[in-house]
Scaffold this motif. Structure first.
Motif, PDB file in Angstrom:
ATOM      1  N   LEU A 430       2.239   3.691  -6.201  1.00 30.71           N
ATOM      2  CA  LEU A 430       2.902   3.786  -4.897  1.00 30.71           C
ATOM      3  C   LEU A 430       3.238   5.232  -4.567  1.00 30.71           C
ATOM      4  CD1 LEU A 430       5.217   0.656  -5.060  1.00 30.71           C
ATOM      5  CD2 LEU A 430       3.055   0.921  -3.845  1.00 30.71           C
ATOM      6  N   TYR A 431       3.639   5.988  -5.618  1.00 27.70           N
ATOM      7  CA  TYR A 431       4.015   7.372  -5.371  1.00 27.70           C
ATOM      8  C   TYR A 431       2.801   8.199  -4.962  1.00 27.70           C
ATOM      9  CZ  TYR A 431       5.846  12.044  -6.011  1.00 27.70           C
ATOM     10  OH  TYR A 431       6.212  13.352  -5.794  1.00 27.70           O
ATOM     11  N   LEU A 432       1.677   7.965  -5.652  1.00 24.72           N
ATOM     12  CA  LEU A 432       0.476   8.738  -5.351  1.00 24.72           C
ATOM     13  C   LEU A 432      -0.037   8.433  -3.941  1.00 24.72           C
ATOM     14  CD1 LEU A 432      -1.420   8.537  -8.761  1.00 24.72           C
ATOM     15  CD2 LEU A 432      -0.315  10.545  -7.713  1.00 24.72           C
ATOM     16  N   GLN A 433       0.141   7.190  -3.491  1.00 23.91           N
ATOM     17  CA  GLN A 433      -0.360   6.791  -2.171  1.00 23.91           C
ATOM     18  C   GLN A 433       0.723   6.886  -1.102  1.00 23.91           C
ATOM     19  OE1 GLN A 433      -3.548   5.737  -1.395  1.00 23.91           O
ATOM     20  NE2 GLN A 433      -4.104   6.386  -3.460  1.00 23.91           N
ATOM     21  N   ARG A 434       1.817   7.583  -1.418  1.00 24.94           N
ATOM     22  CA  ARG A 434       2.987   7.480  -0.533  1.00 24.94           C
ATOM     23  C   ARG A 434       2.689   7.869   0.909  1.00 24.94           C
ATOM     24  NH1 ARG A 434       3.033  11.735  -3.559  1.00 24.94           N
ATOM     25  NH2 ARG A 434       3.641  13.820  -2.817  1.00 24.94           N
ATOM     26  N   GLY A 435       1.705   8.794   1.105  1.00 33.72           N
ATOM     27  CA  GLY A 435       1.406   9.230   2.466  1.00 33.72           C
ATOM     28  C   GLY A 435       0.731   8.150   3.293  1.00 33.72           C
ATOM     29  N   ALA A 436      -0.060   7.308   2.631  1.00 32.93           N
ATOM     30  CA  ALA A 436      -0.888   6.345   3.353  1.00 32.93           C
ATOM     31  C   ALA A 436      -0.457   4.913   3.068  1.00 32.93           C
ATOM     32  CB  ALA A 436      -2.357   6.531   2.962  1.00 32.93           C
ATOM     33  N   LEU A 437       0.830   4.770   2.732  1.00 25.35           N
ATOM     34  CA  LEU A 437       1.305   3.459   2.304  1.00 25.35           C
ATOM     35  C   LEU A 437       1.349   2.463   3.453  1.00 25.35           C
ATOM     36  CD1 LEU A 437       1.979   2.870  -0.523  1.00 25.35           C
ATOM     37  CD2 LEU A 437       4.374   3.368  -0.098  1.00 25.35           C
ATOM     38  N   PHE A 438       1.820   2.922   4.614  1.00 24.26           N
ATOM     39  CA  PHE A 438       2.086   1.995   5.716  1.00 24.26           C
ATOM     40  C   PHE A 438       1.110   2.177   6.863  1.00 24.26           C
ATOM     41  CE2 PHE A 438       6.132   2.227   3.511  1.00 24.26           C
ATOM     42  CZ  PHE A 438       6.458   0.897   3.435  1.00 24.26           C
ATOM     43  N   SER A 439       0.744   1.075   7.469  1.00 24.38           N
ATOM     44  CA  SER A 439      -0.045   1.131   8.682  1.00 24.38           C
ATOM     45  C   SER A 439       0.904   1.499   9.814  1.00 24.38           C
ATOM     46  CB  SER A 439      -0.681  -0.228   8.963  1.00 24.38           C
ATOM     47  OG  SER A 439      -1.157  -0.248  10.282  1.00 24.38           O
ATOM     48  N   ARG A 440       0.522   2.547  10.568  1.00 25.49           N
ATOM     49  CA  ARG A 440       1.437   3.052  11.595  1.00 25.49           C
ATOM     50  C   ARG A 440       1.086   2.520  12.976  1.00 25.49           C
ATOM     51  NH1 ARG A 440       5.889   4.793   9.308  1.00 25.49           N
ATOM     52  NH2 ARG A 440       5.411   5.842   7.359  1.00 25.49           N
ATOM     53  N   GLU A 441       0.090   1.645  13.065  1.00 24.43           N
ATOM     54  CA  GLU A 441      -0.364   1.225  14.389  1.00 24.43           C
ATOM     55  C   GLU A 441       0.042  -0.204  14.704  1.00 24.43           C
ATOM     56  OE1 GLU A 441      -4.388   2.099  15.172  1.00 24.43           O
ATOM     57  OE2 GLU A 441      -4.092   4.236  14.830  1.00 24.43           O
ATOM     58  N   LEU A 442       0.528  -0.359  15.914  1.00 22.84           N
ATOM     59  CA  LEU A 442       0.934  -1.673  16.386  1.00 22.84           C
ATOM     60  C   LEU A 442      -0.253  -2.631  16.355  1.00 22.84           C
ATOM     61  CD1 LEU A 442       3.403  -3.045  17.440  1.00 22.84           C
ATOM     62  CD2 LEU A 442       2.857  -2.280  19.723  1.00 22.84           C
ATOM     63  N   ALA A 443      -1.463  -2.082  16.514  1.00 26.11           N
ATOM     64  CA  ALA A 443      -2.672  -2.902  16.556  1.00 26.11           C
ATOM     65  C   ALA A 443      -2.797  -3.762  15.295  1.00 26.11           C
ATOM     66  CB  ALA A 443      -3.903  -2.019  16.709  1.00 26.11           C
ATOM     67  N   ALA A 444      -2.138  -3.313  14.208  1.00 29.67           N
ATOM     68  CA  ALA A 444      -2.238  -4.058  12.949  1.00 29.67           C
ATOM     69  C   ALA A 444      -1.686  -5.474  13.093  1.00 29.67           C
ATOM     70  CB  ALA A 444      -1.486  -3.317  11.853  1.00 29.67           C
ATOM     71  N   LEU A 445      -0.860  -5.702  14.109  1.00 28.98           N
ATOM     72  CA  LEU A 445      -0.256  -7.027  14.277  1.00 28.98           C
ATOM     73  C   LEU A 445      -0.982  -7.857  15.320  1.00 28.98           C
ATOM     74  CD1 LEU A 445       3.559  -6.204  14.277  1.00 28.98           C
ATOM     75  CD2 LEU A 445       2.085  -6.812  12.374  1.00 28.98           C
ATOM     76  N   ASN A 446      -1.981  -7.264  15.988  1.00 33.50           N
ATOM     77  CA  ASN A 446      -2.637  -7.951  17.103  1.00 33.50           C
ATOM     78  C   ASN A 446      -3.324  -9.238  16.641  1.00 33.50           C
ATOM     79  OD1 ASN A 446      -3.878  -8.617  19.447  1.00 33.50           O
ATOM     80  ND2 ASN A 446      -4.661  -6.566  19.850  1.00 33.50           N
TER      81      ASN A 446
END
Lengths: 784, 207
Positions: A430-446
């Motif tokens: 989790l620490y190594l991937q910390r920059g890309a951990l979360f999807s930042r786009e609302l489209a992810a919920l579409n």
């Protein structure tokens, strides 16, 4: 049955009837609003208000493809005629001659109030001479044929100027007298429904009315032409209806699959049909209570909440499993206290969702709390009385013994050390991937399938109306003030169009200029006598016969005397819808929206800076970057969900501390849960998932459900212990299997939010059980 | 999520262009078969015309309109590249350029540029096609839009084109194109209201 049992049954029956009545009368919605949070900034509020209730929410794009062009044009005319007769539709535009005629008449009648060119200079001798000379040049060109009938009324070309200001390529093409795609392969129609965007039932009725009207239009064709034409539909109402249908299908399908699998599991374990039926009673009661609570608390139940409802099966079924498998002795004394604490920890977890700005999550929280409380109460006060006759549940002590021995074996192999290593590894990932951990786009919920999104893009491109990303906003305390601000803003944006920085922009002032501007234009028109005198001088050297321009003189005189333009004058034209869409009433007053079209692709960074500067120079008006705002909104409430989840975890720890009165025991209960969450998060990241808000909620669920397991292990290691450790272990295995089935099925959903939740909770609860077992005090297992 | 709004309705308004003249006509019917069409010289003429791949000539044009005291006169150059690039550069009295390429007409007049897609303006198409299809020797296009009458012989011929489409026929009575072998001499357009225009083609302009 005892009198207490009878009383419990009566109360239960009444509650079920009441809840069923509420559920039957509830409204069910499935538009995108459940994914839209309450917004913090003014610009975001405007965005959200528009997405929830703005005119765009009512827009349906229709395309007819297949068959001959003539057939498509005929169908377009037929379909439009039928839909215009239907009060469900506020506007139906297909570019047909009658509609264009109405629009044209409006623009022609009010051209001296609408055209930017109307200035005092335009009506001087020189101005008239130049403008009429330009029109004569145009008359000699091929399009002169179109302009000739207008020349006597409009020799200065104001109508042409207005049409030119709309920008090239902004309109759909026309084929056979109706709008078509650029290739000509599709006839296009734009339809606005009258119902509120959130009224999915009405939108569904509108979509069905469109399909019926199309089918009827096709039936009217000669038999040979009927097979080929197809109707395509897109737009927010279609999406709302479609996503509701998808969610509904998915909920039914997944619930059915879960129910079958769990039934098979329980039959295999119980070998008793009555026990199986009784097991489902708390689950169904809980689901009913949950939906009723949401209907009462929120006014409308979102479809996705029902989807989450599958999850309730996962935990509520556990209670009756504990009742049937563990209660060799006295259920109320041995098992119930642990269940009670488990329910309370779960409530703490779900309560953290209640203040969420995301209505879908808040509904999930309320649904789960009400459902779990109901299921637990039914398990405690109703089920034991009914279960008195059911004694044929298989004794799982033997299977439990094997589990106990296996567990003890594992514990001897320094399981704790291995788990500590696992925790370290997960944390490292989790620490190594910390920059890309979360999807930042609302489209992810579409929830809309990709194919439908692509069709939407295609139809928008066909209609010459690609996605608008930037909107400049001019606000005022009333309509007039907003229009005046929009007029000033237009003055700043026009140079950017000329300089090629932006492609074009729209403004409500194009068809409804502020009153002050209209009055100024009116004042620049000369009196009839003056105009005649100037015209005589202006025509010197031009070959126009005297008297030809009498209609022009009459029109100018009428425009000079006439009333200024109001919104009522737009009624009946397609311009009304265009203006309506751009002028919105907000909580703070009125706002004019000026969507900015980009020439091709996206704006260059330098161009965006110039656009921002131009917009901001206007009374600090905001430039809304829809994509950035939407993503920022999502980012904001993702962070909020994370905070709420941590808060929920903290509440659970506090509750456990109060109940268990021992830091060591609290640590023993919480450690496996945290470890399970870490491991699942690491697993998701390793399998290339970007974490969404639903993953975060899933982690909260792991803690809520997993705490039950941990509590049972804690109880079985506490002294004095009155239950059967093997049976407890067996019941936990069965309960966990049921949970993993319910969420595992969810993981295969086509709806991203459901799949995200399932793929987090299914492995998470399984791990929570194992880790709880491995970290339990060996004394518990050893004393079996 | 795709966030969108407002574009289609407002943007669509530019299609008003269409309504500027007569109301949009019904779809163009399929070409009628001409009883007199198969004329040996006509066929030969089309062959000669089709063989010319490009040309650049001077022109003068006269528009006579009832509402004008005297005709509008203009002069300039015509450029043609087979099969569908046609350019009319007016040099006098004012500079103006008109380019037809792949069915899109671009007019540049002073600072203003108008772009018309011919598909959107069925009533303009016959005008443009009368010249383009004749230059290209495109018999199918000619007979799609017009009843074609050939008279004279290869050395001195006239094509009389009468619009097939009723809406177009409402404004345009006929178009007469005359020439000698592959060289076009003049194009005369007569409108139903009596207005007419005559395009006279002059010498080849050296490149």
């Amino acid at each position: 049955m005892s009198s207490a049992g009878r009383a419990g049954t009566v109360v239960w029956a009444l509650a079920v009837l009441l809840a069923a009545a509420i559920v039957a009368r509830a409204t069910y919605v499935a538009d995108l609003s459940a994914f839209l949070p309450r917004a913090p900034t003014a610009a975001q509020r405007l965005l959200v208000e528009q997405l929830r209730a703005g005119p765009a929410v009512h827009l349906i794009m229709l395309a007819i493809e297949g068959g001959e062009p003539e057939t498509r044009a005929q169908l377009s005319l037929q379909l439009a005629a039928r839909l215009r007769a239907d009060p469900a539709f506020a506007a139906v535009n297909n570019g047909d001659a009658a509609q264009l005629q109405r629009d044209r008449e409006f623009l022609l009648a009010h051209r001296y109030l609408l055209a930017d060119d109307v200035t005092p200079q335009r009506f001087t001798v020189d101005g008239l001479h130049a403008a009429i000379g330009d029109s004569l040049d145009a008359l000699a060109a091929p399009e002169g044929l179109l302009l000739k009938p207008l020349f006597p009324r409009d020799p200065t070309g104001e109508l042409l100027a207005i049409l030119d200001s709309l920008g090239p390529g902004a309109a759909p093409h026309t084929d056979g007298g109706v709008w078509s795609s650029p290739s000509g392969a599709r006839a296009l129609l734009l339809v606005q429904t009258r119902a509120a965007g959130s009224d999915t039932d009405a939108q569904q009725a509108a979509c069905e009315a469109i399909r019926r009207a199309f089918a009827a239009a096709v039936t009217a064709l000669p038999a040979a032409q009927r097979a080929a034409p197809r109707l395509l539909m897109s737009g927010p109402p279609v999406f709302a209806v479609e996503s509701r249908a998808i969610v509904k299908q998915e909920v039914l399908r997944l619930s059915a699959v879960s129910a079958v699998l769990i039934t098979v599991l329980l039959l295999a374990v119980y070998r008793s049909l009555p026990a199986l039926v009784l097991t489902l009673v708390p689950v169904l009661s809980g689901a009913l209570a949950g939906v009723a609570a949401v209907a009462l608390g929120f006014g409308a139940v979102h479809g996705i909440t029902l989807g989450f409802g599958v999850t309730l099966i996962g935990e509520a079924v556990d209670y009756s499993i504990y009742l049937f498998i563990q209660s060799g002795g006295d259920f109320r004394r041995t098992v119930w206290p642990t269940i009670r604490l488990g329910v309370l920890t779960s409530i703490c977890g779900f309560a953290a969702l209640l203040p969420s700005a995301f209505p879908g999550l808040a509904q999930l929280g309320l649904y789960s709390i009400a459902g779990l409380v109901a299921a637990a109460l039914v398990t405690r006060f109703v089920l034991p009385h009914w279960a008195q006759g059911v004694r044929s549940v298989r004794d799982l002590s033997a299977a439990g013994e094997k589990l106990v021995r296996a567990l003890a074996g594992l514990q001897r192999r320094r399981a704790a050390a291995a788990l500590a290593l696992l925790a370290l590894a997960a944390a490292a990932v989790l620490y190594l991937q910390r920059g890309a951990l979360f999807s930042r786009e609302l489209a992810a919920l579409n929830p809309i399938p990709l194919a439908a999104q692509r069709l939407d893009d295609e139809l928008r491109a066909d209609a010459g109306a690609p996605d608008v990303r930037y909107i400049a906003i001019a606000s005022g305390t009333d309509r007039e003030a907003a229009l005046a601000a929009a007029q000033r803003l237009s003055g700043r944006l026009s140079p950017l169009v000329d300089a090629g920085v932006i492609g074009s922009f729209q403004s409500p002032t194009r068809y409804l200029p502020p009153r002050a501007v209209q009055l100024a234009r009116q004042a620049s028109l000369p009196t009839e006598g003056e105009l005649r005198a100037r015209l005589a001088a202006a025509l010197a050297g031009l070959p126009v016969k005297p008297g030809v321009l009498e209609p022009f003189v009459a029109d100018v005189a009428a425009a000079r005397r006439g009333a200024t333009l109001t919104e009522a004058d737009l009624a009946g034209t397609s311009l009304a819808a265009a203006t309506d869409a751009l002028l919105v009433h907000t909580s703070a007053g009125w706002s004019a929206l000026l969507p900015v079209a980009v020439s091709d692709g996206d704006l260059a960074p330098g161009a965006l800076a110039r656009l921002r500067a131009a917009v901001a120079a206007q009374d600090g008006a905001p430039l809304l970057d829809l994509k950035a705002e939407a993503d920022a909104l999502y980012g904001g409430y993702l962070a909020a969900a994370g905070r709420l989840a941590l808060l929920g975890l903290a509440a659970i720890v506090v509750l456990l501390a109060v109940a268990l009165r021992s830091a060591a025991r609290v640590a023993r209960v919480v450690a496996p849960l945290v470890l399970a969450v870490l491991t699942v998060a690491a697993l998701l990241v390793v399998t290339h998932h970007r974490l969404t808000i639903l993953h975060v909620v899933g982690m909260l669920l792991i803690v809520a459900v997993g705490s039950n397991y941990a509590l049972f292990f804690d109880r079985s290691s506490a002294r004095p212990y009155e239950g059967s450790v093997p049976r407890t272990l067996a019941s936990l295995g069965v309960a966990n299997a049921a949970t993993v089935i319910a969420f595992g099925v969810l993981a295969f959903s086509r709806v991203p939010v459901l799949a995200d939740l399932g793929s987090t909770v299914a492995p998470g609860t399984l791990l929570a059980l194992w880790f709880s077992g491995l970290l339990a005090r060996p004394a518990a297992a050893g004393r079996a | 999520m795709n966030v969108r709004r407002h574009g289609p309705i407002a943007g669509a308004l530019a299609a008003l262009w269409l309504a500027l003249g007569a109301a949009a006509g019904p779809p163009v019917p399929a070409a009628t078969v001409q009883a007199d069409a198969p004329h040996d010289d006509f066929t030969a003429l089309l062959g000669l015309l089709a063989a010319r791949r490009h040309g650049r000539v001077s022109f003068t044009e006269v528009h006579e309109m009832a509402m004008l005291e005297r005709p509008l006169r203009s002069a300039g150059e015509l450029l043609y590249e087979a099969p569908d690039h046609l350019e009319k550069r007016t040099l006098e009295p004012r500079r103006e350029s008109l380019i037809l390429e792949h069915g899109v007409l671009t007019a540049q007049r002073g600072r203003r540029t108008h772009v018309l897609s011919l598909r959107d303006y069925p009533q303009v198409v016959p005008f443009v096609e009368s010249i383009r299809a004749t230059l290209a020797g495109d018999r199918a296009a000619l007979e799609h839009y017009f009843h074609v009458q050939f008279s004279g012989d290869l050395g001195h011929w006239t094509l009389e084109l009468v619009p097939v489409d009723a809406t177009v026929a409402h404004t345009v009575r006929d178009i007469r194109i005359s020439g000698a072998r592959e060289v076009i001499h003049s194009v005369e357009i007569r409108q139903s209201d009596g207005d007419r225009s005559l395009l006279t083609i002059g010498a080849e302009v050296p490149p």
